[in-house]
Structure formats: C-alpha cells, structure tokens
Design an enzyme around this catalytic site. Structure first.
Site, PDB file in Angstrom:
ATOM      1  N   TRP A 285       9.755  -6.542  -3.891  1.00  0.00           N
ATOM      2  CA  TRP A 285       8.574  -5.779  -4.298  1.00  0.00           C
ATOM      3  C   TRP A 285       7.342  -6.697  -4.208  1.00  0.00           C
ATOM      4  O   TRP A 285       7.397  -7.852  -4.659  1.00  0.00           O
ATOM      5  CB  TRP A 285       8.777  -5.293  -5.741  1.00  0.00           C
ATOM      6  CG  TRP A 285       7.642  -4.513  -6.331  1.00  0.00           C
ATOM      7  CD1 TRP A 285       6.912  -3.544  -5.729  1.00  0.00           C
ATOM      8  CD2 TRP A 285       7.114  -4.639  -7.659  1.00  0.00           C
ATOM      9  NE1 TRP A 285       5.960  -3.044  -6.597  1.00  0.00           N
ATOM     10  CE2 TRP A 285       6.066  -3.711  -7.790  1.00  0.00           C
ATOM     11  CE3 TRP A 285       7.433  -5.452  -8.749  1.00  0.00           C
ATOM     12  CZ2 TRP A 285       5.335  -3.562  -8.964  1.00  0.00           C
ATOM     13  CZ3 TRP A 285       6.712  -5.301  -9.913  1.00  0.00           C
ATOM     14  CH2 TRP A 285       5.668  -4.368 -10.019  1.00  0.00           C
TER      15      TRP A 285
ATOM     16  N   ASP B  56      15.693  -6.453 -12.400  1.00  0.00           N
ATOM     17  CA  ASP B  56      14.601  -5.482 -12.415  1.00  0.00           C
ATOM     18  C   ASP B  56      15.226  -4.098 -12.193  1.00  0.00           C
ATOM     19  O   ASP B  56      15.873  -3.864 -11.167  1.00  0.00           O
ATOM     20  CB  ASP B  56      13.604  -5.828 -11.304  1.00  0.00           C
ATOM     21  CG  ASP B  56      12.358  -4.963 -11.376  1.00  0.00           C
ATOM     22  OD1 ASP B  56      12.317  -4.040 -12.213  1.00  0.00           O
ATOM     23  OD2 ASP B  56      11.423  -5.198 -10.577  1.00  0.00           O
TER      24      ASP B  56
ATOM     25  N   LYS C 202       9.219   6.134 -13.197  1.00  0.00           N
ATOM     26  CA  LYS C 202       9.709   7.053 -12.169  1.00  0.00           C
ATOM     27  C   LYS C 202      10.677   8.076 -12.748  1.00  0.00           C
ATOM     28  O   LYS C 202      10.607   9.245 -12.429  1.00  0.00           O
ATOM     29  CB  LYS C 202      10.430   6.303 -11.041  1.00  0.00           C
ATOM     30  CG  LYS C 202      10.018   4.877 -10.844  1.00  0.00           C
ATOM     31  CD  LYS C 202       8.783   4.729 -10.002  1.00  0.00           C
ATOM     32  CE  LYS C 202       8.283   3.302 -10.110  1.00  0.00           C
ATOM     33  NZ  LYS C 202       7.212   2.956  -9.276  1.00  0.00           N
TER      34      LYS C 202
HETATM   35  C1  LMR Z   1       5.795   0.647  -5.979  1.00  0.00           C
HETATM   36  O1  LMR Z   1       6.524  -0.284  -5.626  1.00  0.00           O
HETATM   37  O2  LMR Z   1       5.153   1.333  -5.180  1.00  0.00           O
HETATM   38  C2  LMR Z   1       5.701   0.998  -7.437  1.00  0.00           C
HETATM   39  O3  LMR Z   1       6.554   0.192  -8.167  1.00  0.00           O
HETATM   40  C3  LMR Z   1       4.325   1.009  -7.942  1.00  0.00           C
HETATM   41  C4  LMR Z   1       3.738  -0.360  -8.081  1.00  0.00           C
HETATM   42  O4  LMR Z   1       3.290  -0.682  -9.175  1.00  0.00           O
HETATM   43  O5  LMR Z   1       3.710  -1.117  -7.109  1.00  0.00           O
END
Ligand code: LMR
Length: 399
Positions: free
Chosen positions: A131, A212, A247
C-alpha cells in the site's frame, strides 16, 4: 521567513488521483483509484445497518464527552471478537487488548510511533509491492524501510518460495508488516497452508509482526478472510493487528479502526497498554466517537449484525461478479494481454500489470483513473461503465 523555502509536497499517489478525478470535466470519467466501494450506480452507499444504528444513537442522545484514550470496552471486545472469532477470543481474552484508533491508518501510525520509542533501530519490512501509504507512515516515525519478495510480477500471483526465503532472512529485532487478507495493492493472498507455513517460520524468529487487516469480509467472507490472522494468533508469541471499519462498514470518513495486541507468552500486557495509551495521547489524544458507537451498536445487536453481514455479502458478491465480467469483456475484445488472474485475486483490488505508460494513457486519453502501480479498484466498475473500461484498456494495450 522559513516557510518561503518550503517546496510543494508531491501529490498523494492515491488520494491525489481522486482530487484530479473530481476536477475532470469529462462525463465518461471513471475513478478506479481509491479503495472505496461503489454500487452498480456508482454510489458509495451508507449501509442500512449503519443508518439504523445512527437513529438508535440519536434517540439515546449519547454524551459527546471524551472517550477513554483506548476507547470503550464494548467496542474493544466486539472488535476483538470480530477479528479473532469467539473461540480464540475466549482463549486470549486475558492476554490481549485493543485500542480504538482513528481508522486503520491511525492504528498503523499508533503502532509505528510506539515502536519508534522502543525499537528505533529496527528496520520495517513491507511486501513488494505494498500500500502506497505504508512506508511513509513508518518512515515519518523515523524508521528505515525495506522490502520482502511477495509478488511474482510475471504471473501476478504470490511468489511463495521467494516470500518465505525473504522473510526467513529478515534480521532479528526487525519489524515485519503483513497484509491479513485482500492484499493491497495486488489482491494476491496466501492460502491457509501458506499462512501455517509462514507462522512456523515466524515462531522461530525474533521479529515483531504487524498484520494490516483493513478488508475483513471483502474477500471470501468475514471468518474466511480472518483465517490467516487467526493462524498467526494461534502460533506466534506476539502479534499486532491493525483493523479497519472503513470498507466493511462503509465508515470511511468516520475514521474507525482498532489496534489489537495479542501475547501468548504470559507477559504483563498492562505495561504495554499503558505505553500505547501514552503514545496515543500525544498523537490524537482519544478516538472519535460517532463511528465506533455505530460499530458497537451493530455488533452488539443480533438483528443489526445479521443485516450488516448480508449487506457486506452483497458488496463482496458484486465485486466478484465485476472481476469475472472485466476478464470476460477483455477476452471478448481480443485484448492482447491475458488478465485471467483478475478472477483469482481477492478483495477490492487487482494488480493488472498495466504499465505506467498504459495507466497514464488511460487517464489522459480516456479519463480512467488507476493508481500508478496498475492497481485497479474493482469496486469502481459497474455494468454501466464496464464496456467503456474494457474498450479503453484493450485500445491502450493493443496499440
Ligand atoms: C486505498 O488503498 O485506496 C485505501 O486504503 C484508501 C487510502 O487511504 O489509501
């Protein structure tokens, strides 16, 4: 004046795209960037279970006074039960705790700030890819970050051998961040056997593990998605879990999350909790109330809980249908790239393997917004926009 020399920060790789999308005047624009669920009309709905809980809360006229630093006891026990399941919860009840945090990001920031006070020299290891906000969260707490092997970029599925070798070589004292389910950005998850194998390796290592866990219920089901986390809980001496209600309850802007700690070594967990509360006090003081009150109201009430579960099932099933549909639409158009793996991937996201150039072209020429890495939010695809998306991807790929 020092502020005159400050340079502009780069746009956020995910939220910055939504800002660009909002300014785009094209009528056929499509936002497949940020991980926010949309229904088949392109709307991000508020769950009926949430609306009902809000009405109940309004009638209760609850106080707006501060919550405890770690949050309400009821919220915490319900959160632990949801993540761990009733039977593991009963087992670890006395050797675990939670802290209600502002979203899953808040949970990650809390654990990263806490660890920076006690384990500053540790390096923090993330999957390649991960992420986009993971590394910045830990780097802004002063950590150096590293990557472990995760995705086989050719096959677009987990390179399990490479992953295990990489994790085995993480030095003692370092910190490992895993994705509990619906891996963000790839959608490529471990099987239960692979989780078991991983947990055996981690058990013999002296590293700090953080899981996570932001998408419980968006992949295969509430309990099925938690299987990996529960395997870790049953096998590791210590584990941090960062859970999120953004979510699976659609409570994005309410910022509801939970940092969970489980210890199987009979260590005194009170000291740890007191230090985490001290850290929380310096970042956000105490958690926002409204969202966590909604979650507590739903999880405590059998009728609302059942309603919420069925609503979540609807979300999950729509995403799965869109996965199949996108793949078959691309095949029908003789797209030169094979996207079959989209069907196998889990949760909101798919790592499409689209190049940066493809992604740029889709944005500039077709107003289709995808994260730079090629991550697509499948939950942004609808029966109305799928033809346009499949046509555009095919044109860009076949060109
Ligand atoms: C994402 O990965 O799009 C979501 O978790 C929103 C974010 O905060 O990045």
């Amino acid at each position: 004046m020092i502020f005159e020399n400050i340079k502009s920060a780069p746009k956020d790789p995910i939220l910055g795209l939504t800002a660009e999308f909002n300014n785009d005047i094209k009528s056929n624009k499509v936002n497949l960037s940020v991980g926010v669920y949309q229904d088949n009309n392109g709307i991000t709905p508020t769950f009926d279970s949430v609306l009902t809980a809000e009405k109940i809360l309004l009638e209760k006229n609850y106080s707006k006074s501060y919550k405890p630093i770690d949050g309400d006891k009821k919220f915490l026990s319900e959160s632990l039960k949801l993540v761990l399941g009733e039977s593991i919860y009963e087992k670890v009840n006395n050797s675990s705790f939670g802290l209600n945090t502002p979203g899953g990001t808040g949970a990650l920031k809390l654990v990263s700030e806490f660890l920076s006070r006690f384990s500053q020299k540790s390096k923090v290891w993330f999957s390649n890819p991960t992420w986009a906000n993971h590394k910045p969260i830990f780097e802004s707490s002063g950590f150096k970050t590293k990557e472990y092997t995760y995705l086989d970029f050719e096959k677009n599925s987990v390179d399990f051998e490479g992953f295990i070798t990489s994790v085995t070589n993480i030095p003692d004292g370092d910190i490992l961040v895993l994705h509990g389910c619906c891996h963000n950005p790839t959608g490529a998850d471990l099987s239960n056997n692979q989780w078991l194998e991983l947990s055996k390796i981690l058990k013999n290592k002296n590293i700090i593990t953080i899981c996570d866990f932001a998408y419980q219920g968006l992949g295969s089901g509430i309990d099925k998605d938690a299987k990996g986390v529960r395997i870790l809980v049953e096998n590791l001496d210590d584990l941090f879990i960062c859970s999120s209600y953004s979510k699976n309850f659609g409570l994005y802007s309410e910022r509801v999350g939970c940092l969970i700690y489980i210890n199987n070594r009979n260590r005194n967990i009170d000291n740890l909790l007191s230090q985490l509360k001290k850290t929380a006090r310096t970042i956000y003081s105490n958690p926002p109330a409204h969202g966590s009150n909604i979650v507590t109201e739903i999880l405590q009430d059998s009728f609302l809980k059942k309603l919420w579960k069925s609503e979540l099932k609807t979300l999950r099933e729509r995403i799965q249908i869109m996965r199949i549909s996108l793949n078959s639409n691309l095949k029908e158009r003789n797209c030169m790239k094979d996207f079959s793996y989209i069907v196998e991937q889990n949760g909101m996201f798919s790592f499409t393997g689209l190049s940066k150039q493809n992604v740029e072209k889709l944005k500039n020429d077709y107003s289709i917004y995808i994260v730079n890495s090629g991550r697509v939010n499948i939950a942004g695809i609808t029966t109305n926009n799928i033809d346009y998306i499949a046509d555009s991807i095919t044109k860009v790929v076949n060109n």
